[in-house]
Design a protein around this motif. Structure first.
Motif, PDB file in Angstrom:
ATOM      1  N   LEU A   1       1.030  -1.115   0.039  1.00 41.90           N
ATOM      2  CA  LEU A   1      -0.086  -0.052   0.070  1.00 41.90           C
ATOM      3  C   LEU A   1       0.827   1.230   0.251  1.00 41.90           C
ATOM      4  CD1 LEU A   1      -2.627   1.620   0.786  1.00 41.90           C
ATOM      5  CD2 LEU A   1      -2.353   1.270   3.042  1.00 41.90           C
ATOM      6  N   GLU A   2       0.652   2.159  -0.862  1.00 48.18           N
ATOM      7  CA  GLU A   2       1.343   3.351  -1.005  1.00 48.18           C
ATOM      8  C   GLU A   2       0.500   4.689  -0.809  1.00 48.18           C
ATOM      9  OE1 GLU A   2       3.507   3.355  -4.461  1.00 48.18           O
ATOM     10  OE2 GLU A   2       4.930   1.654  -3.975  1.00 48.18           O
ATOM     11  N   VAL A   3       0.773   5.349   0.097  1.00 48.62           N
ATOM     12  CA  VAL A   3       0.124   6.759   0.225  1.00 48.62           C
ATOM     13  C   VAL A   3       1.148   7.932   0.001  1.00 48.62           C
ATOM     14  CG1 VAL A   3      -1.408   8.319   1.334  1.00 48.62           C
ATOM     15  CG2 VAL A   3      -1.745   5.843   1.640  1.00 48.62           C
ATOM     16  N   ARG A   4       0.722   8.731  -1.181  1.00 45.12           N
ATOM     17  CA  ARG A   4       1.791   9.744  -1.853  1.00 45.12           C
ATOM     18  C   ARG A   4       1.067  11.110  -1.533  1.00 45.12           C
ATOM     19  NH1 ARG A   4       5.755  10.071  -6.923  1.00 45.12           N
ATOM     20  NH2 ARG A   4       6.506  12.356  -6.343  1.00 45.12           N
ATOM     21  N   ASP A   5       1.787  12.134  -1.054  1.00 48.60           N
ATOM     22  CA  ASP A   5       1.288  13.297  -0.932  1.00 48.60           C
ATOM     23  C   ASP A   5       2.514  14.398  -1.273  1.00 48.60           C
ATOM     24  OD1 ASP A   5       2.975  14.315   1.514  1.00 48.60           O
ATOM     25  OD2 ASP A   5       1.601  13.003   2.602  1.00 48.60           O
ATOM     26  N   SER A   6       2.018  15.624  -1.487  1.00 50.01           N
ATOM     27  CA  SER A   6       2.837  16.892  -1.608  1.00 50.01           C
ATOM     28  C   SER A   6       3.479  17.376  -0.562  1.00 50.01           C
ATOM     29  CB  SER A   6       2.132  17.605  -2.563  1.00 50.01           C
ATOM     30  OG  SER A   6       0.910  18.212  -1.986  1.00 50.01           O
ATOM     31  N   GLY A   7       3.185  17.094   0.513  1.00 50.39           N
ATOM     32  CA  GLY A   7       3.836  18.002   1.845  1.00 50.39           C
ATOM     33  C   GLY A   7       5.249  17.640   2.040  1.00 50.39           C
ATOM     34  N   GLY A   8       5.785  18.296   2.612  1.00 49.97           N
ATOM     35  CA  GLY A   8       7.128  18.205   3.307  1.00 49.97           C
ATOM     36  C   GLY A   8       7.255  17.753   4.333  1.00 49.97           C
TER      37      GLY A   8
ATOM     38  N   ASP B   1       4.276  -5.818   7.604  1.00 48.92           N
ATOM     39  CA  ASP B   1       5.333  -6.814   7.846  1.00 48.92           C
ATOM     40  C   ASP B   1       6.778  -5.954   7.403  1.00 48.92           C
ATOM     41  OD1 ASP B   1       4.322  -9.400   8.603  1.00 48.92           O
ATOM     42  OD2 ASP B   1       3.190  -8.960   6.431  1.00 48.92           O
ATOM     43  N   ASP B   2       6.586  -4.832   6.495  1.00 49.77           N
ATOM     44  CA  ASP B   2       7.548  -3.971   6.239  1.00 49.77           C
ATOM     45  C   ASP B   2       6.898  -2.614   6.120  1.00 49.77           C
ATOM     46  OD1 ASP B   2       9.938  -2.994   5.470  1.00 49.77           O
ATOM     47  OD2 ASP B   2      10.156  -4.023   3.486  1.00 49.77           O
ATOM     48  N   PHE B   3       7.687  -1.505   6.162  1.00 47.16           N
ATOM     49  CA  PHE B   3       7.301  -0.283   6.328  1.00 47.16           C
ATOM     50  C   PHE B   3       8.313   0.755   6.100  1.00 47.16           C
ATOM     51  CE2 PHE B   3       6.476   3.807   8.491  1.00 47.16           C
ATOM     52  CZ  PHE B   3       5.086   3.985   8.397  1.00 47.16           C
ATOM     53  N   GLY B   4       7.956   1.795   5.448  1.00 47.12           N
ATOM     54  CA  GLY B   4       8.987   2.994   5.115  1.00 47.12           C
ATOM     55  C   GLY B   4       8.446   4.082   4.557  1.00 47.12           C
ATOM     56  N   VAL B   5       9.323   5.085   4.292  1.00 46.16           N
ATOM     57  CA  VAL B   5       8.808   6.403   3.586  1.00 46.16           C
ATOM     58  C   VAL B   5      10.102   6.790   2.647  1.00 46.16           C
ATOM     59  CG1 VAL B   5       8.808   8.803   4.079  1.00 46.16           C
ATOM     60  CG2 VAL B   5       8.100   7.096   6.007  1.00 46.16           C
ATOM     61  N   THR B   6       9.439   6.747   1.397  1.00 51.91           N
ATOM     62  CA  THR B   6      10.406   7.443   0.266  1.00 51.91           C
ATOM     63  C   THR B   6      10.014   8.913  -0.076  1.00 51.91           C
ATOM     64  OG1 THR B   6       9.956   5.143  -0.794  1.00 51.91           O
ATOM     65  CG2 THR B   6      10.680   7.051  -2.310  1.00 51.91           C
ATOM     66  N   GLU B   7      11.109   9.601  -0.110  1.00 58.19           N
ATOM     67  CA  GLU B   7      10.791  11.058  -0.127  1.00 58.19           C
ATOM     68  C   GLU B   7      11.115  11.339  -1.688  1.00 58.19           C
ATOM     69  OE1 GLU B   7      12.994  13.668   2.766  1.00 58.19           O
ATOM     70  OE2 GLU B   7      13.506  11.583   3.881  1.00 58.19           O
ATOM     71  N   HIS B   8      10.614  12.166  -2.090  1.00 55.52           N
ATOM     72  CA  HIS B   8      10.505  12.734  -3.566  1.00 55.52           C
ATOM     73  C   HIS B   8      10.910  14.056  -3.669  1.00 55.52           C
ATOM     74  CE1 HIS B   8       8.266   8.942  -4.508  1.00 55.52           C
ATOM     75  NE2 HIS B   8       7.361   9.328  -3.513  1.00 55.52           N
ATOM     76  N   ALA B   9      11.271  14.822  -4.732  1.00 56.77           N
ATOM     77  CA  ALA B   9      11.547  15.945  -4.943  1.00 56.77           C
ATOM     78  C   ALA B   9      10.358  17.091  -4.355  1.00 56.77           C
ATOM     79  CB  ALA B   9      11.985  16.493  -6.480  1.00 56.77           C
ATOM     80  N   VAL B  10       9.306  16.420  -4.493  1.00 58.26           N
ATOM     81  CA  VAL B  10       7.966  17.069  -3.807  1.00 58.26           C
ATOM     82  C   VAL B  10       7.190  15.917  -3.220  1.00 58.26           C
ATOM     83  CG1 VAL B  10       5.885  18.461  -4.413  1.00 58.26           C
ATOM     84  CG2 VAL B  10       7.831  18.817  -5.835  1.00 58.26           C
ATOM     85  N   GLY B  11       7.116  16.089  -1.915  1.00 61.65           N
ATOM     86  CA  GLY B  11       6.265  15.310  -1.202  1.00 61.65           C
ATOM     87  C   GLY B  11       6.968  14.058  -0.794  1.00 61.65           C
ATOM     88  N   LYS B  12       6.310  13.044  -0.513  1.00 69.64           N
ATOM     89  CA  LYS B  12       6.561  11.628   0.164  1.00 69.64           C
ATOM     90  C   LYS B  12       5.594  10.709  -0.264  1.00 69.64           C
ATOM     91  CE  LYS B  12       4.887  13.131   4.163  1.00 69.64           C
ATOM     92  NZ  LYS B  12       4.311  14.579   3.520  1.00 69.64           N
ATOM     93  N   THR B  13       6.273   9.299  -0.095  1.00 72.47           N
ATOM     94  CA  THR B  13       5.189   7.954  -0.256  1.00 72.47           C
ATOM     95  C   THR B  13       5.597   7.349   1.308  1.00 72.47           C
ATOM     96  OG1 THR B  13       5.406   8.068  -2.595  1.00 72.47           O
ATOM     97  CG2 THR B  13       4.688   6.017  -1.498  1.00 72.47           C
ATOM     98  N   VAL B  14       4.490   7.128   1.833  1.00 75.06           N
ATOM     99  CA  VAL B  14       4.421   6.379   2.927  1.00 75.06           C
ATOM    100  C   VAL B  14       3.864   4.992   2.728  1.00 75.06           C
ATOM    101  CG1 VAL B  14       3.598   6.073   5.523  1.00 75.06           C
ATOM    102  CG2 VAL B  14       4.236   8.103   4.552  1.00 75.06           C
ATOM    103  N   TRP B  15       4.693   3.743   2.946  1.00 77.98           N
ATOM    104  CA  TRP B  15       4.218   2.609   2.519  1.00 77.98           C
ATOM    105  C   TRP B  15       4.300   1.563   3.508  1.00 77.98           C
ATOM    106  CZ3 TRP B  15       7.852  -0.976   2.517  1.00 77.98           C
ATOM    107  CH2 TRP B  15       9.408  -0.488   2.610  1.00 77.98           C
TER     108      TRP B  15
END
Length: 137
Positions: free
Chosen positions: A74-81, A107-121
C-alpha cells in the motif's frame, strides 16, 4: 507477475472514506482474502495523515495498491514536506498513533522522499497470490 492500481483523492475529509472504499473494492476484485482489515486500517490512518499534514491545500494525494508474488504493498503519496516519524505517544494524547499502527500491522514499512512530497508505504505478506494472477504466471 505483478499487478497495481492507483487512484487520486482530493485533500478533503470525505477522501479518507473514499480511499478506504477504493482499497476494499480493489482487494475484493483481486480476490485477496487475507489482511484486508489491516490494509484498510492502514489506508485510513495514512490517508488521514495525508489530508491533515501532507497534501497542500488544493492538491491531491494518491493511494496505490500492488501485489507482487506474496507481497501486497500500500502506498499513500502526498505533496507535503517533512519526513513522518513513527512515534510512541503518551496514553493521554489524542493523536500521533497512525504511523505507529501502520508500522505495527505491516510486515515492512518505509517512507520514500521525492523532490516534492513523499510516499508512506506499508507492505503485507499474504497467504497466496490471487488465483487469477497465479494462473498467468
Amino acid at each position: 507477475m505483478s499487478l497495481s492500481r492507483q487512484r487520486c483523492f482530493s485533500s478533503g475529509r470525505d477522501s479518507v472514506r473514499s480511499a478506504r472504499d477504493f482499497v476494499r473494492d480493489v482487494l475484493a476484485e483481486w480476490d485477496v482474502p487475507d489482511r484486508r482489515e489491516d490494509v484498510r486500517l492502514c489506508v485510513s490512518e495514512l490517508a488521514t495523515n495525508a489530508v491533515l499534514h501532507g497534501a497542500q491545500p488544493g492538491r491531491e494525494f494518491s493511494v496505490r495498491l500492488s501485489v507482487e508474488g506474496l507481497l501486497l504493498r500500500l502506498e499513500v503519496r502526498d505533496s507535503g514536506g517533512g519526513r513522518p516519524e513513527v512515534r510512541s505517544p503518551d496514553a493521554d494524547q489524542c493523536s500521533g498513533r497512525g504511523l505507529r499502527l501502520a508500522w505495527e500491522l505491516a510486515d515492512d514499512f518505509g517512507v520514500t522522499e521525492h523532490a516534492v512530497g513523499k510516499t508512506v508505504w506499508p507492505a503485507f505478506k499474504i497467504a497466496s497470490a490471487p488465483a487469477w494472477l497465479r494462473s498467468r504466471a
